[in-house]
Design a protein around this motif. Structure first.
Motif, PDB file in Angstrom:
ATOM      1  N   ASP A   1      -6.261  -2.954  -9.264  1.00 17.21           N
ATOM      2  CA  ASP A   1      -5.657  -3.124  -7.944  1.00 17.21           C
ATOM      3  C   ASP A   1      -4.169  -2.787  -7.929  1.00 17.21           C
ATOM      4  O   ASP A   1      -3.495  -2.957  -6.904  1.00 17.21           O
ATOM      5  CB  ASP A   1      -5.872  -4.555  -7.432  1.00 17.21           C
ATOM      6  CG  ASP A   1      -5.198  -5.609  -8.295  1.00 17.21           C
ATOM      7  OD1 ASP A   1      -4.742  -5.270  -9.414  1.00 17.21           O
ATOM      8  OD2 ASP A   1      -5.121  -6.774  -7.859  1.00 17.21           O
TER       9      ASP A   1
ATOM     10  N   SER B   1       0.854  -1.186   0.000  1.00 15.64           N
ATOM     11  CA  SER B   1       0.000   0.000   0.000  1.00 15.64           C
ATOM     12  C   SER B   1       0.885   1.229   0.000  1.00 15.64           C
ATOM     13  O   SER B   1       2.037   1.188   0.454  1.00 15.64           O
ATOM     14  CB  SER B   1      -0.936   0.019   1.215  1.00 15.64           C
ATOM     15  OG  SER B   1      -0.190   0.054   2.418  1.00 15.64           O
TER      16      SER B   1
ATOM     17  N   ILE C   1      -0.679  -0.794  -7.645  1.00 16.09           N
ATOM     18  CA  ILE C   1      -0.104   0.357  -6.979  1.00 16.09           C
ATOM     19  C   ILE C   1       0.816   1.036  -7.991  1.00 16.09           C
ATOM     20  O   ILE C   1       1.731   0.403  -8.522  1.00 16.09           O
ATOM     21  CB  ILE C   1       0.707  -0.057  -5.733  1.00 16.09           C
ATOM     22  CG1 ILE C   1      -0.200  -0.741  -4.708  1.00 16.09           C
ATOM     23  CG2 ILE C   1       1.418   1.142  -5.131  1.00 16.09           C
ATOM     24  CD1 ILE C   1      -1.278   0.132  -4.129  1.00 16.09           C
TER      25      ILE C   1
ATOM     26  N   LYS D   1      -4.953   4.764  -6.443  1.00 18.64           N
ATOM     27  CA  LYS D   1      -3.770   4.126  -5.840  1.00 18.64           C
ATOM     28  C   LYS D   1      -2.530   4.514  -6.647  1.00 18.64           C
ATOM     29  O   LYS D   1      -1.870   3.683  -7.273  1.00 18.64           O
ATOM     30  CB  LYS D   1      -3.962   2.608  -5.780  1.00 18.64           C
ATOM     31  CG  LYS D   1      -5.080   2.169  -4.843  1.00 18.64           C
ATOM     32  CD  LYS D   1      -5.162   0.678  -4.704  1.00 18.64           C
ATOM     33  CE  LYS D   1      -5.819   0.016  -5.897  1.00 18.64           C
ATOM     34  NZ  LYS D   1      -7.259   0.330  -5.975  1.00 18.64           N
TER      35      LYS D   1
END
Length: 287
Positions: A89, A4, A91, A117
């Protein structure tokens, strides 16, 4: 544990520690003005952060307009993003060579199509190289991604909307071009454009947000001070503009870091507004 982002701005130390993460996509979003050589794609081919893919601002654009690097359709962007290996999804970390010239445009484009993201590398390739970190000329093997775009129309303004704002004054307009271009003391590089600025707009050159020695972005109090010194009221919404919609996003990114997200970009920017026609133009300093 899944990767993350620590925030919208990541350090070279953070990126170096996560270079091999399978869910990380690194994008080199470097851009140069027309006629400047070598072009950014050639710079990328010669030297880039390991694993990075080149986000070509001119190619990933609407090709049905004569205006440069306008946002593509959501469907077209889905294809571009997938080809870069981006999935919903993923990053994403974006950088450019100077630090914050065009990386903000890539960051803004991804967010405008629903991908939040995404972060900018503080100091860009300039700081990465200054620290002796690895670069390569090898192109990464890219596995096609699966990206579904969700376009946010509130992130963009058209010429008609900016014209309407001249009467309503609902939004502040701030221009990221150099002071000389804003005042018309310098001529525009693109042929045929008038010189000056959108009436009533403010001026904050995009490079005022970074340290001239390192390319790193200023701390948040200094960012706020730069905007306030330019005349910006943080309580009111903003339209960011520039020459062709690229460096306006540096201002948008700076405002985001300072906690202000009611900011849109006039995508046609001065390349559209400055053409001969009915759009009014002011010269001299901002009032």
């Amino acid at each position: 544990m899944s990767l993350s982002l620590p925030g919208s701005l990541v350090s070279s130390e953070w990126l170096a520690a996560h270079l091999d993460d399978a869910n990380l996509v690194i994008l080199d979003g470097s851009f140069k003005l027309p006629g400047v050589t070598p072009i950014a794609a050639e710079d990328f081919a010669a030297r880039h952060i390991p694993g990075a893919r080149f986000f070509d601002i001119d190619r990933i654009a609407d090709h049905d307009t004569t205006l440069p690097h306008m946002l593509p359709s959501a469907a077209a962007f889905e294809g571009y993003a997938a080809d870069l290996g981006i999935s919903n999804d993923s990053i994403v970390v974006v950088y450019d060579t100077p630090g914050l010239m065009s990386a903000g445009r890539v960051w803004w484009t991804l967010r405008t199509f629903g991908h939040d993201k995404v972060a900018v590398l503080d100091g860009g390739l300039r700081k990465w190289l200054a620290e002796g970190r690895p670069v390569t000329d090898a192109l990464p093997a890219v596995t096609k991604g699966s990206f579904r775009a969700s376009f946010d129309p509130s992130a963009v303004r058209s010429k008609a909307q900016v014209l309407g704002n001249l009467d309503s004054h609902a939004e502040q307009v701030i221009d990221a071009r150099s002071a000389g271009r804003f005042t018309a003391d310098e001529k525009e590089a693109r042929p045929g454009l008038r010189s000056g600025h959108i009436p009533g707009s403010l001026n904050l050159p995009f490079n005022a947000l970074t340290n001239p020695e390192t390319g790193e972005i200023l701390d948040i109090p200094a960012i706020r001070k730069a905007f306030e010194t330019a005349g910006l009221d943080f309580s009111k919404p903003v339209i960011a503009s520039c020459g062709s919609g690229v460096t306006a996003a540096a201002l948008t990114f700076g405002l985001h870091l300072a906690g202000k997200d009611d900011v849109a970009i006039y995508d046609g920017a001065w390349t559209e507004w400055g053409q001969p026609g009915d759009t009014p133009v002011e010269t001299g300093s901002a009032k």
